[in-house]
Design an enzyme around this catalytic site. Structure first.
Site, PDB file in Angstrom:
ATOM      1  N   HIS A 103       4.006 -32.385  15.403  1.00 39.24           N
ATOM      2  CA  HIS A 103       5.048 -32.010  14.458  1.00 39.24           C
ATOM      3  C   HIS A 103       6.318 -31.610  15.167  1.00 39.24           C
ATOM      4  CE1 HIS A 103       2.021 -31.367  10.997  1.00 39.24           C
ATOM      5  NE2 HIS A 103       2.505 -32.580  11.037  1.00 39.24           N
ATOM      6  N   GLU A 119       7.588 -41.837 -11.254  1.00 42.00           N
ATOM      7  CA  GLU A 119       6.721 -41.131 -10.314  1.00 42.00           C
ATOM      8  C   GLU A 119       5.285 -41.113 -10.801  1.00 42.00           C
ATOM      9  OE1 GLU A 119       8.954 -37.610  -8.478  1.00 42.00           O
ATOM     10  OE2 GLU A 119       9.518 -37.462 -10.584  1.00 42.00           O
ATOM     11  N   CYS A 155      14.271 -43.281  -4.344  1.00 43.60           N
ATOM     12  CA  CYS A 155      14.817 -42.056  -3.776  1.00 43.60           C
ATOM     13  C   CYS A 155      13.761 -41.223  -3.073  1.00 43.60           C
ATOM     14  CB  CYS A 155      15.534 -41.228  -4.839  1.00 43.60           C
ATOM     15  SG  CYS A 155      14.453 -40.686  -6.174  1.00 43.60           S
ATOM     16  N   ASP A 208       5.923 -38.882  -4.996  1.00 45.00           N
ATOM     17  CA  ASP A 208       4.949 -38.565  -6.034  1.00 45.00           C
ATOM     18  C   ASP A 208       4.191 -39.797  -6.502  1.00 45.00           C
ATOM     19  OD1 ASP A 208       4.879 -35.760  -6.493  1.00 45.00           O
ATOM     20  OD2 ASP A 208       6.957 -35.889  -7.197  1.00 45.00           O
TER      21      ASP A 208
END
Ligand code: PEP
Ligand code: MG
Length: 543
Positions: A158, A405, A476, A429
């Site tokens: 990370h 979504e 998006c 999503d």
């Protein structure tokens, strides 16, 4: 030290964990705005570790049985958990040890124990570290740290992801090179150079090598400057399709930067930032003032205001949302707004008033079916009628769009298209719902890929149904900022991409290199594969 009142120590630890969680969520929010979602998810995943009952139980046991104080007990149990990860054979899981360290430090700090500090470099230079935790990587000063050499670590850590996103070159697993060259990585001054892309490292390079490296560095800087200059030009594929490239913003203050990066407008303004990290709810005037601040910098460029997307993982204390067993499948986003009509009305009033004289559009998130869309649209019309009665200046009519979504909405595009002007696919999503994989669960990484053939097929049906009805489709979600994914999306017929501002120049440049017809063929091939990884391998070979 040993203690007698173990209950007090347990209480102390629980409070420290809560404090660390609050700090994590603040960092996540900041990161989400400055870098993007993927980077912010790192800290969200860390919150899950803090919620792991095993970790807490282990420390409580240590404190109960061994009469250890909270800090000692906690240190022992998170170190043991980190060591367990360190011992795993899977490289990805092994990297998670650094996350556990990070979380461990945060809790210790909340218990009053100072965490490891990254030393301040007296003059700009390369930082050499054994490994960095994500929090350390997120906090490095870009002015003094020219690059980072990790002796251990890895590309998938990370810390590496955060450094990449922040534009700080880094390499990992450098220890063998230091050993081979007989250079001690600690103390003393060494001249070092490295190429963050190839991972090659030079210690004490010769004058000739140094010259070569400087020439390469300049060439790369020129290339970056060229891409930055070109970012103000449209992104047109080699066969003539111009794709609109817009910015995802969370605050009006980011608008100027977005324009500098070549954004052609705002494709997603995340209004929830108005509501997070505070104990009250912003009133109409406050919402109006913030949204209004987008008008001047954006001028007549399109600005898509997404209505409140809270609930799920985004909590607003002042709203007293009841807890839910499955928040992502619960009352979030537009569902919540339709339960709290006053909240929605105030919000829509602020948006319509701020939109006056600009080129604003409204977008509802998480729409599930045409009925829900009708409910939301009726509220919008009601708010317009009220503003007319009150003789308040506002924008009307206003273009209306919805986010795709939820898979049900993707399947019902034909019906939905009659009532909206545009669609924007939220791949973050949509992917989690399509593959039934909680986007915050690191154990399901293989499914968190918007290039999964199932997602590609769904996007393909969305674009074709929407285009049949003459409605444009944008993306998006985070995937829009990944050049491989963006190229495939263009092959699937997507008209617009909206992404974190900093990544716009690179995406525009990658669009200019592809032909839509080639991408169309590739997208067809990709839909026949079995996993997201297969799709990436295919595109990697062909691009
Ligand atoms: C998405 O789901 O892809 C999206 C853009 O919305 P958010 O990430 O804010 O949920
Ligand atoms: Mg979403």
């Amino acid at each position: 030290g040993k203690v007698s009142d173990t209950r007090k120590e347990r209480e102390k630890l629980r409070r420290a964990i809560e404090a660390a969680k609050a700090e994590l969520s603040r960092d996540e929010m900041t990161l989400r705005q400055s870098l993007g979602k993927e980077e912010a998810e790192i800290f969200r995943a860390q919150t899950l570790v803090l919620e792991d009952p095993e970790l807490l139980e282990a420390s409580e046991k240590a404190s109960g049985d061994g009469h250890e104080n909270a800090a000692v007990a906690w240190h022992r149990s998170y170190q043991a958990a980190a060591a367990a990860y360190q011992g795993l054979s899977d490289e990805y899981l092994r990297r998670r040890a650094a996350d556990i360290q990070d979380i461990g430090h945060r809790v210790l700090e909340a218990l009053g124990i100072q965490r490891r500090q990254v030393p301040h470099l007296p003059q700009p230079g390369i930082l050499v570290a054994d490994d960095l935790t994500p929090a350390e990587a997120a906090g490095l000063s870009r002015d003094s740290v020219l690059g980072v050499i990790c002796l251990q670590g890895g590309r998938t850590s990370h810390a590496a992801i955060l450094l990449r996103a922040r534009g700080i070159p880094a390499i990992a697993k450098a220890k063998p090179v230091f050993d081979r060259e007989g250079v001690s990585p600690v103390n003393g001054t060494t001249t070092a150079a490295f190429d963050g892309e190839s991972g090659k490292l030079w210690l004490n390079p010769s004058a000739e090598e140094l010259h070569q490296l400087r020439v390469q560095k300049e060439a790369r800087e020129l290339e970056t400057a060229r891409v930055a200059r070109l970012s103000h030009e449209p992104a047109t594929t080699t066969d003539g399709k111009t794709v609109k490239v817009l910015a995802n913003l969370g605050h009006p203050a980011e608008a100027a930067d977005a324009l500098n990066s070549g954004a052609e407008g705002v494709g997603l303004f995340r209004t929830e930032f108005l509501f997070l990290n505070r104990n009250d709810v912003p009133d109409e005037e406050e919402q109006f003032a913030i949204l209004r601040a987008l008008k001047e910098p954006m001028d007549q460029r399109p600005v898509v205001i997404r209505t409140l997307d809270i609930g799920g993982d985004k909590l607003v204390p002042a709203l007293n949302l009841p807890s839910e067993a499955n928040p992502f499948l619960g009352i979030r986003a537009i569902r919540l707004c339709l339960e709290r009509r006053e909240l929605l009305r105030t919000h829509l009033r602020a948006i319509l008033r701020a939109a006056h004289g600009g080129n604003f559009r409204i977008m509802f998130p998480m729409i599930t079916d045409p009925h829900e869309l009708r409910e939301a649209t009726a509220e919008l019309e009601g708010v317009h009628a009220a503003l007319v009665r009150e003789k308040k200046t506002h924008a009307w009519p206003i273009p209306l769009g919805i986010m795709i979504e939820v898979p049900s909405a993707a399947i019902l595009i034909e019906q939905l298209a009659r009532s909206v002007d545009f669609f924007s696919i939220g791949t973050n999503d949509l992917t989690q719902y399509m593959l039934a994989a909680d986007r915050g669960n690191p154990g399901l990484a293989q499914f968190h890929d918007s290039l999964h053939p199932a997602v590609l097929r769904l996007i393909s049906t969305i674009t074709s149904s929407a285009h049949e009805q003459g409605r444009p489709v944008g993306i998006c979600g985070e995937a829009a900022s990944d050049p491989i994914a963006a190229s495939l999306f263009i092959g699937l017929g997507v008209d617009e991409l909206s992404l974190a501002p900093g990544l716009i120049p690179k995406i525009k440049e990658s669009i200019r290199r592809i032909a839509r017809k080639d991408m169309k063929a590739l997208a067809a091939e990709a839909q026949e594969l079995a996993t997201g990884a297969d799709v990436r391998a295919l595109i990697g070979r062909k691009l």
